[in-house]
Design an enzyme around this catalytic site. Structure first.
Site, PDB file in Angstrom:
ATOM      1  N   VAL A  10       0.835  -1.199   0.000  1.00  0.00           N
ATOM      2  CA  VAL A  10       0.000   0.000   0.000  1.00  0.00           C
ATOM      3  C   VAL A  10       0.868   1.246   0.000  1.00  0.00           C
ATOM      4  O   VAL A  10       0.618   2.207  -0.715  1.00  0.00           O
ATOM      5  CB  VAL A  10      -0.949   0.011   1.214  1.00  0.00           C
ATOM      6  CG1 VAL A  10      -1.759   1.300   1.260  1.00  0.00           C
ATOM      7  CG2 VAL A  10      -1.876  -1.190   1.164  1.00  0.00           C
ATOM      8  N   GLY A  13       7.636   4.062   3.926  1.00  0.00           N
ATOM      9  CA  GLY A  13       8.264   5.283   4.391  1.00  0.00           C
ATOM     10  C   GLY A  13       9.541   4.993   5.141  1.00  0.00           C
ATOM     11  O   GLY A  13      10.104   3.899   5.050  1.00  0.00           O
ATOM     12  N   SER A  14      10.004   5.970   5.905  1.00  0.00           N
ATOM     13  CA  SER A  14      11.293   5.862   6.581  1.00  0.00           C
ATOM     14  C   SER A  14      11.296   4.794   7.663  1.00  0.00           C
ATOM     15  O   SER A  14      12.333   4.194   7.942  1.00  0.00           O
ATOM     16  CB  SER A  14      11.655   7.214   7.208  1.00  0.00           C
ATOM     17  OG  SER A  14      11.758   8.204   6.215  1.00  0.00           O
ATOM     18  N   TYR A  15      10.140   4.548   8.302  1.00  0.00           N
ATOM     19  CA  TYR A  15      10.098   3.639   9.437  1.00  0.00           C
ATOM     20  C   TYR A  15       9.533   2.264   9.100  1.00  0.00           C
ATOM     21  O   TYR A  15       9.507   1.388   9.955  1.00  0.00           O
ATOM     22  CB  TYR A  15       9.272   4.260  10.565  1.00  0.00           C
ATOM     23  CG  TYR A  15       9.794   5.591  11.024  1.00  0.00           C
ATOM     24  CD1 TYR A  15      11.127   5.746  11.386  1.00  0.00           C
ATOM     25  CD2 TYR A  15       8.970   6.705  11.078  1.00  0.00           C
ATOM     26  CE1 TYR A  15      11.622   6.972  11.798  1.00  0.00           C
ATOM     27  CE2 TYR A  15       9.457   7.934  11.496  1.00  0.00           C
ATOM     28  CZ  TYR A  15      10.781   8.063  11.851  1.00  0.00           C
ATOM     29  OH  TYR A  15      11.272   9.270  12.263  1.00  0.00           O
ATOM     30  N   GLY A  16       9.065   2.066   7.882  1.00  0.00           N
ATOM     31  CA  GLY A  16       8.514   0.774   7.533  1.00  0.00           C
ATOM     32  C   GLY A  16       7.577   0.863   6.352  1.00  0.00           C
ATOM     33  O   GLY A  16       7.690   1.760   5.522  1.00  0.00           O
ATOM     34  N   VAL A  18       3.347  -0.469   4.770  1.00  0.00           N
ATOM     35  CA  VAL A  18       2.012  -1.002   5.036  1.00  0.00           C
ATOM     36  C   VAL A  18       1.610  -1.892   3.868  1.00  0.00           C
ATOM     37  O   VAL A  18       1.740  -1.508   2.707  1.00  0.00           O
ATOM     38  CB  VAL A  18       0.978   0.121   5.224  1.00  0.00           C
ATOM     39  CG1 VAL A  18      -0.434  -0.452   5.265  1.00  0.00           C
ATOM     40  CG2 VAL A  18       1.260   0.885   6.501  1.00  0.00           C
ATOM     41  N   LYS A  33       0.946  -2.982   9.199  1.00  0.00           N
ATOM     42  CA  LYS A  33       2.076  -2.049   9.229  1.00  0.00           C
ATOM     43  C   LYS A  33       3.304  -2.806   9.721  1.00  0.00           C
ATOM     44  O   LYS A  33       3.329  -3.301  10.841  1.00  0.00           O
ATOM     45  CB  LYS A  33       1.779  -0.859  10.149  1.00  0.00           C
ATOM     46  CG  LYS A  33       2.941   0.128  10.242  1.00  0.00           C
ATOM     47  CD  LYS A  33       2.686   1.223  11.274  1.00  0.00           C
ATOM     48  CE  LYS A  33       1.766   2.278  10.755  1.00  0.00           C
ATOM     49  NZ  LYS A  33       1.708   3.454  11.665  1.00  0.00           N
ATOM     50  N   ASP A 126       0.147  15.072  15.739  1.00  0.00           N
ATOM     51  CA  ASP A 126       0.365  14.997  14.291  1.00  0.00           C
ATOM     52  C   ASP A 126      -0.968  14.917  13.545  1.00  0.00           C
ATOM     53  O   ASP A 126      -1.158  14.081  12.665  1.00  0.00           O
ATOM     54  CB  ASP A 126       1.245  13.789  13.954  1.00  0.00           C
ATOM     55  CG  ASP A 126       1.890  13.913  12.578  1.00  0.00           C
ATOM     56  OD1 ASP A 126       1.895  15.029  12.023  1.00  0.00           O
ATOM     57  OD2 ASP A 126       2.378  12.895  12.056  1.00  0.00           O
TER      58      ASP A 126
END
Length: 493
Positions: A10, A13-16, A18, A33, A126
């Site tokens: 899907v 990004g920087s942290y993982g 989905v 995720k 956020d």
């Protein structure tokens, strides 16, 4: 994680990343995720543990519900129900803004969800369009709690965090480490005008430029924030911009009604101590006129129940399909056994083969009438039909138990959408769909969707300043995220 079938990426990004997945047992579509190897990266581990801890504690109709948590080969996996639509999708589909009734319903639920977090001393930190999900029934869900945290104790300071600049309150921009719930209320104010007009309110391309946009609209910072700005070494040699002529909200957006402008102004008060609480916002005339709040509260409960029924019906449909497949396989198995049996009795071989080519019912009648002993043998060799019951209990693969028996709502943490695999649903009556012209949202957001792990760095029309701020913190590290043990699920009724 072996019980899930990967249907495609899907976003990442920087942290993982989905992934869209299917539960092999129930057929249920979920979003998983997958974080990076958190044991090797302290920041990733901190974000993962924080999100897991908070989502296990918070259960609300307007918050994303965590279904399951697993850890495999140093990676954390968070399982959510699948929803591929966000408010950002609406804004991209309708760049001139959303309909009044749609914004009213969205804002009511957003404030309701944030207020629930605040009542449990948790700030999201956020809030932005891509972190607000919308189910097919129109139920809003706040997600992506990777930057959320509990309120600090008296005298305690917060660490700095990286969130989307356009929705940051001035106290965050100047480096104040004693902020509170008011930062979420500020973000709500930014969303008010953006949903109505289709454009971000303060699209700064640096922290100082962001302050310029804010001061152009709302005036000078309060003395405390001016002092913090002057003492912040990041801004050494830089002065706050001088505003000769303001452009207040009512002048910038003359088409917006007075009640909408008043709601936005209350949320965007330059002094955080004077911003209202979420409970006060829900009693604003914007929601109370014509009995909207009471009427929509009842409608919302029906929407939540509809989403729950859709999930249940989907599970039952998948179960019926799987049972039919089992029945078909048993019929084929029976045919094979009958054919094999004719080899031992050549006299009836032709007859049996003829009956097999006929209907299923004829075959069964022939077996009952002429081969009673053989039918008995077949009956004994059958595989029993086990009813597949949708599982509601959650099991942590890392031996951490999770017990969630309540009806889950539909949600997914947002990431960049792969539109070839996932097509967003479009709610009717949203607004007038137009062909987007070239601009900030087309240039930056038509890369399929936003990536919440990678925070956007889009350019503002003014682009006057270009200095980023990083808060210097001397306080102790957070203790609520460092624990390696996964916290137990705590239901909030």
């Amino acid at each position: 994680m072996e019980k899930y079938e990967n249907l495609g990426l899907v976003g990442e990004g920087s942290y993982g990343m989905v992934m869209k997945c299917r539960n092999k047992d129930t057929g249920r579509i979920v979003a998983i995720k997958k974080f990076l190897e958190s044991d090797d990266d302290k920041m990733v581990k901190k974000i993962a543990m924080r999100e897991i801890k908070l989502l296990k504690q918070l259960r609300h109709e307007n918050l994303v519900n965590l279904l399951e948590v697993c850890k495999k080969k140093k990676r954390w996996y968070l399982v959510f129900e699948f929803v591929d639509h966000t408010i950002l999708d609406d804004l991209e589909l309708f760049p001139n803004g959303l309909d009044y009734q749609v914004v009213q319903k969205y804002l009511f639920q957003i404030i309701n969800g944030i207020g629930f977090c605040h009542s449990h001393n948790i700030i999201h930190r956020d809030i932005k369009p891509e972190n607000i999900l919308v189910s097919q029934s129109g139920v809003v869900k706040l997600c992506d709690f990777g930057f959320a945290r509990t309120l600090a104790a008296p005298g305690e300071v917060y660490t700095d965090y990286v969130a989307t600049r356009w929705y940051r309150a001035p106290e965050l921009l100047v480096g104040d480490v004693k902020y509170g719930k008011a930062v979420d209320v500020w973000a709500i104010g930014c969303l008010v005008t953006e949903m109505f007009m289709g454009e971000p309110l303060f699209p700064g391309d640096s922290d100082i430029d962001q302050l310029y946009h804010i001061m152009m609209c709302l005036g000078n910072l309060i003395p405390r924030h001016q002092e913090l700005f002057n003492k912040n070494p990041v801004f050494a040699g830089v002065r706050l911009p001088e505003i000769k002529e303001r452009e207040p909200l009512e002048r910038r957006y003359p088409k917006l009604s007075e009640v909408v402008i008043d709601l936005a102004k209350k949320c965007l008060h330059i002094d955080p101590d004077k911003r209202p609480f979420c409970a006060e916002l829900l009693h604003h005339d914007f929601f109370q006129m014509d009995g909207f709040a009471e009427r929509f509260s009842q409608e919302l409960q029906l929407k939540v129940q509809k989403d729950a029924r859709n999930v249940s019906l989907s599970k039952k449909s998948q179960n019926r399909k799987k049972e039919k497949e089992k029945d078909d396989s048993l019929v084929e198995e029976r045919k094979t056994l009958v054919v094999q049996d004719t080899n031992a009795d050549p006299k009836i071989k032709d007859y049996k083969l003829f009956k097999i080519k006929g209907s299923k019912i004829d075959g069964e009648k022939a077996e009952k009438g002429n081969r009673a002993s053989n039918a008995s043998c077949l009956h004994d060799s059958r595989t029993s039909h086990n009813k597949i019951v949708p599982s509601t209990s959650l099991k942590d693969c890392s031996n951490v138990s999770v017990d969630h028996t309540r009806n889950p709502s539909v949600a997914i943490p947002p990431l960049t959408h792969n539109l070839s695999a996932v097509a967003p649903s479009i709610n009717s009556g949203m607004g007038t769909e137009t062909i987007p012209i070239q601009g900030y949202r087309v240039d930056e957001k038509t890369k399929k969707c936003s990536i919440p792990f990678v925070k956007p760095n889009r350019h503002s029309p003014s682009g006057i300043y270009n200095i980023n701020v990083t808060t210097l913190v001397s306080g102790p590290p957070l203790s609520d995220d460092s624990g390696a043990d996964l916290p137990q699920m705590e239901h909030q009724h």
